[in-house]
Write a protein that holds these residues in place. Structure first.
Motif, PDB file in Angstrom:
ATOM      1  N   ALA A 459       0.830  -1.203   0.000  1.00 41.77           N
ATOM      2  CA  ALA A 459       0.000   0.000   0.000  1.00 41.77           C
ATOM      3  C   ALA A 459       0.869   1.259   0.000  1.00 41.77           C
ATOM      4  CB  ALA A 459      -0.927  -0.006   1.212  1.00 41.77           C
ATOM      5  N   GLU A 460       1.991   1.216   0.734  1.00 45.49           N
ATOM      6  CA  GLU A 460       2.877   2.382   0.736  1.00 45.49           C
ATOM      7  C   GLU A 460       3.572   2.541  -0.616  1.00 45.49           C
ATOM      8  OE1 GLU A 460       4.956   4.131   4.381  1.00 45.49           O
ATOM      9  OE2 GLU A 460       6.550   2.952   3.409  1.00 45.49           O
ATOM     10  N   GLU A 462       2.159   1.935  -3.420  1.00 46.27           N
ATOM     11  CA  GLU A 462       1.156   2.581  -4.260  1.00 46.27           C
ATOM     12  C   GLU A 462       1.030   4.068  -3.929  1.00 46.27           C
ATOM     13  OE1 GLU A 462      -0.734   1.104  -6.899  1.00 46.27           O
ATOM     14  OE2 GLU A 462       0.945  -0.272  -6.585  1.00 46.27           O
ATOM     15  N   ARG A 463       1.150   4.420  -2.644  1.00 43.56           N
ATOM     16  CA  ARG A 463       1.085   5.834  -2.272  1.00 43.56           C
ATOM     17  C   ARG A 463       2.275   6.602  -2.844  1.00 43.56           C
ATOM     18  NH1 ARG A 463      -0.744   3.695   2.692  1.00 43.56           N
ATOM     19  NH2 ARG A 463       1.309   3.914   3.667  1.00 43.56           N
ATOM     20  N   TYR A 464       3.442   5.991  -2.803  1.00 43.58           N
ATOM     21  CA  TYR A 464       4.620   6.642  -3.375  1.00 43.58           C
ATOM     22  C   TYR A 464       4.471   6.812  -4.886  1.00 43.58           C
ATOM     23  CZ  TYR A 464       8.035   7.207   0.409  1.00 43.58           C
ATOM     24  OH  TYR A 464       8.726   7.652   1.499  1.00 43.58           O
ATOM     25  N   SER A 466       1.728   7.146  -6.551  1.00 43.22           N
ATOM     26  CA  SER A 466       0.761   8.221  -6.774  1.00 43.22           C
ATOM     27  C   SER A 466       1.406   9.588  -6.538  1.00 43.22           C
ATOM     28  CB  SER A 466      -0.444   8.034  -5.840  1.00 43.22           C
ATOM     29  OG  SER A 466      -1.357   9.095  -5.983  1.00 43.22           O
ATOM     30  N   ALA A 467       2.224   9.700  -5.477  1.00 46.44           N
ATOM     31  CA  ALA A 467       2.884  10.970  -5.186  1.00 46.44           C
ATOM     32  C   ALA A 467       3.880  11.335  -6.285  1.00 46.44           C
ATOM     33  CB  ALA A 467       3.587  10.885  -3.831  1.00 46.44           C
ATOM     34  N   SER A 539      -7.279   1.794  -7.691  1.00 45.94           N
ATOM     35  CA  SER A 539      -7.355   2.633  -6.503  1.00 45.94           C
ATOM     36  C   SER A 539      -7.358   1.813  -5.224  1.00 45.94           C
ATOM     37  CB  SER A 539      -8.623   3.498  -6.555  1.00 45.94           C
ATOM     38  OG  SER A 539      -9.787   2.678  -6.654  1.00 45.94           O
ATOM     39  N   PRO A 635       4.649  11.632   0.573  1.00 47.94           N
ATOM     40  CA  PRO A 635       3.567  11.186   1.474  1.00 47.94           C
ATOM     41  C   PRO A 635       4.005  11.130   2.931  1.00 47.94           C
ATOM     42  CG  PRO A 635       4.388   9.361   0.137  1.00 47.94           C
ATOM     43  CD  PRO A 635       4.999  10.606  -0.414  1.00 47.94           C
ATOM     44  N   THR A 636       5.307  11.053   3.213  1.00 45.44           N
ATOM     45  CA  THR A 636       5.749  11.019   4.610  1.00 45.44           C
ATOM     46  C   THR A 636       5.657  12.392   5.262  1.00 45.44           C
ATOM     47  OG1 THR A 636       8.076  11.463   4.066  1.00 45.44           O
ATOM     48  CG2 THR A 636       7.349   9.174   4.041  1.00 45.44           C
ATOM     49  N   GLN A 638       3.028  14.396   4.747  1.00 43.58           N
ATOM     50  CA  GLN A 638       1.614  14.797   4.793  1.00 43.58           C
ATOM     51  C   GLN A 638       1.085  14.767   6.224  1.00 43.58           C
ATOM     52  OE1 GLN A 638       0.320  15.905   1.916  1.00 43.58           O
ATOM     53  NE2 GLN A 638       2.325  15.460   1.027  1.00 43.58           N
TER      54      GLN A 638
END
Length: 638
Positions: A459-460, A462-464, A466-467, A539, A635-636, A638
């Motif tokens: 999941a992280e 995927e967040r990276y 996206s960022a 997503s 993301p870190t 945020q």
């Protein structure tokens, strides 16, 4: 109406780069404007100074070779094509090969990685080669000229002499490519040869015109201008037109074949005649008869039909004859079942694999093939057949630690490249970045691939992604990424440590990402299949990872999904994933993903990371610049 491209060619410059650009600019002002210019050789060496002048506005200038100083030439308006490959420039298909300077030993050309790379690129090219650009003349190009029409001022020894000028490697690639124009540097004289006719391999004859240019330091002609209509918008009759005065191809004549035979004898093993189309066919002719050249074209890879791979219905056939076609294979398997797909790729040397994958319509048909057909002969060769399985990594649990390039506790990790650290993974600038936006996503804990990451780590990831995508979009770029999971022996303690390559691609090129990935995969004899992420997969990290696991997991002893097999996955700008599961015995090109990224950003010469190394100070500067650009999207934070 067909639009012609105005092209200017220049001979080798031997580090006198400023003088070359000034001369090109002067001709462009007087006789132009030209759309594009090429230098038939490398433009700089590691000891070169930065050029003080730039090409005229609107004129794109390309040269062979790599840029030892990183992005120096691109920043001065010059693009290095690299050592070998195929590129589309101003609508023209351009094959290129830099074989170095000086005499070319005839016995050392065929297995060069540069030759293998350009031949592999030619296999995936759809259409004709408009221009082939090389740093040396092809061996034998001066043969077959009428009296008084050969190159003046060039001492040509008897055919087959090891002192014959030119490169056998260039000759072999030219025979394979059949370019409309072959432009080369490498000799001190200028020579425009009579056009020669390439053999018809089933699509009509093709004529090649050779232009040899003297170096910039010579008093002989070192510039040549052409107005070319791209072959992609020409009709077939125009492509097959044969002008008056054509000769037969000199590259399949005495000089090339004598040099090949001499080299093979010197090495004491079967020589490179196998590399030339139809070479060796004489073995099947009547004893004592005069050898006749066969017109059978060289065999090509079999790309398959792109069907999803089902290992329960697939077999691997080994020791396959060189000339075996898909039709031959279908006929051979007919007694055990119906064949629905056949795949045969190239080895790292650019030659056909001696094995192929065959997929039948039922598991029972595959089992019958193993039982009944293994040990039989195909075209005089005894083949073996076995069930296909995904390549399986070691069962040993990866522990990582000392020796791993990516484990943060290892002394070998380069912490100076790290740009962001999260709870489960981190982002680092690539050690040899293609561009300053080229980064790696790496899990903190040692794991072989993203398919087996803990859910929180995936999941992280995927967040990276996206960022990074948002960060790149703010600069007019789009994110393209790939993961290559191979169980490499030299990947450090505990085996492979998962990492994903990501880069920002110009938005104008991003739409080609799927096309370029697929072309590269087909050149390797494979096909990428879109991963079915379901309605919420893009997503929903959990659904995305579940789809990936299901696609790459090999059956365990109980028949249930087990550990992941090896795979290659491309991440497209719109979030879609393209996947290829790598089978046991299949050779996947290690550099394929990086080559695609380099092409998409317009820097093909930087596909080889060894050509992109920088000093520790430069690496720190690039990392700090990326950290600053990424800071507001991290993301870190945020």
């Amino acid at each position: 109406q067909m639009s012609a491209i105005k092209v200017l060619f220049c001979g080798q410059v031997h580090n006198n780069f400023d003088a070359a650009i000034k001369k090109i600019n002067a001709v462009n002002q007087k006789s132009g404007p030209f759309d594009v210019a090429f230098i038939a050789g490398p433009a700089v060496s590691a000891a070169s100074s930065p050029p003080s002048v730039k090409p005229a506005p609107g004129l794109k200038l390309y040269c062979l070779g790599n840029d030892p100083s990183g992005l120096l030439l691109e920043s001065h308006g010059v693009i290095c094509l690299g050592r070998s490959g195929v590129a589309q420039v101003a609508g023209l298909n351009v094959a290129f090969l830099d074989v170095g300077a000086g005499p070319q030993p005839p016995g050392s050309s065929s297995l060069d990685p540069e030759v293998a790379a350009v031949r592999q690129a030619l296999n995936s090219l759809e259409g004709e080669v408009d221009v082939m650009l090389t740093s040396q003349w092809p061996l034998g190009i001066y043969d077959g000229c009428p009296a008084g029409m050969g190159p003046e001022g060039l001492d040509i020894p008897p055919a087959g002499s090891p002192q014959a000028p030119g490169s056998l490697a260039v000759a072999q690639v030219a025979v394979y490519a059949r370019p409309r124009y072959l432009v080369a540097g490498g000799q001190e004289v200028q020579f425009v040869r009579l056009p020669y006719v390439n053999p018809d391999v089933g699509v009509g004859v093709r004529v090649t015109r050779f232009v040899g240019l003297a170096p910039l330091s010579s008093k002989a002609k070192n510039l040549h201008a052409l107005s070319l209509v791209p072959s992609g918008i020409m009709d077939v009759d125009a492509l097959s037109a044969r002008p008056e005065g054509c000769t037969t191809s000199p590259l399949e004549g005495a000089s090339s074949r004598a040099a090949v035979a001499a080299a093979a004898a010197q090495r004491g093993k079967r020589g490179m005649q196998e590399d030339l189309p139809n070479a060796g066919d004489w073995r099947w002719q009547q004893p004592g008869a005069k050898r006749q050249r066969s017109e059978r074209p060289a065999p090509q890879p079999i790309a398959g039909r792109g069907l999803p791979q089902d290992h329960s219905r697939s077999v691997i056939m080994r020791n396959v004859p060189w000339h075996a076609t898909e039709e031959d294979v279908v006929a051979f398997f007919a007694e055990v079942g119906q064949v629905e797909d056949v795949w045969r790729g190239l080895n790292p040397e650019g030659k056909l694999n001696s094995w192929m994958r065959v997929q039948l319509t039922t598991p029972e048909g595959a089992e019958r093939a193993v039982e009944r057909l293994s040990g039989r002969e195909v075209q005089g060769r005894q083949v073996t057949i076995e069930m296909a399985r995904p390549r399986e990594p070691s069962q040993r649990a990866p522990v990582g630690g000392e020796g791993c390039w990516f484990c943060l506790g290892s002394s070998t990790v380069d912490v100076g490249l790290i740009a962001s650290v999260g709870e489960e993974c981190y982002v680092a600038v690539d050690k040899g970045p293609i561009t300053p936006t080229h980064v790696l996503l790496v899990p903190i804990d040692h794991a072989p691939c993203s398919a087996v990451l803990p859910a929180a780590a995936f999941a992280e990831f995927e967040r990276y992604l996206s960022a990074l995508s948002t960060c790149f979009a703010a600069r007019g770029l789009a994110l393209v990424a790939f993961e290559r999971f191979l169980t490499l022996r030299k990947s450090g303690a505990g085996g492979n440590h998962c990492h994903i390559n990501a880069i920002g691609v110009p938005a104008s090129e991003a739409k080609r990402a799927e096309e370029v990935f697929q072309a590269a995969a087909r050149a390797a004899g494979a096909e990428l299949t879109e991963l079915d992420l379901g309605p919420s997969g893009r997503s929903n990290p959990e659904a995305c990872q579940a789809a990936l696991r299901a696609a790459v997991s090999a059956p365990g002893p109980s028949g249930r999904a087990g550990h992941p097999g090896e795979y290659f996955m491309a991440v497209l700008p719109d979030g879609r994933r393209l996947l290829h599961t790598i089978q046991k015995g299949e050779r996947w090109p290690l550099n394929l993903g990086r080559e695609v990224l380099a092409e998409l950003v317009g820097a093909p010469s930087r596909a080889n990371w060894k050509e992109c190394t920088a000093s520790p100070e430069e690496e720190v500067a690039v990392t700090e610049r990326f950290k600053e650009d990424f800071k507001q999207y991290d993301p870190t934070a945020q």
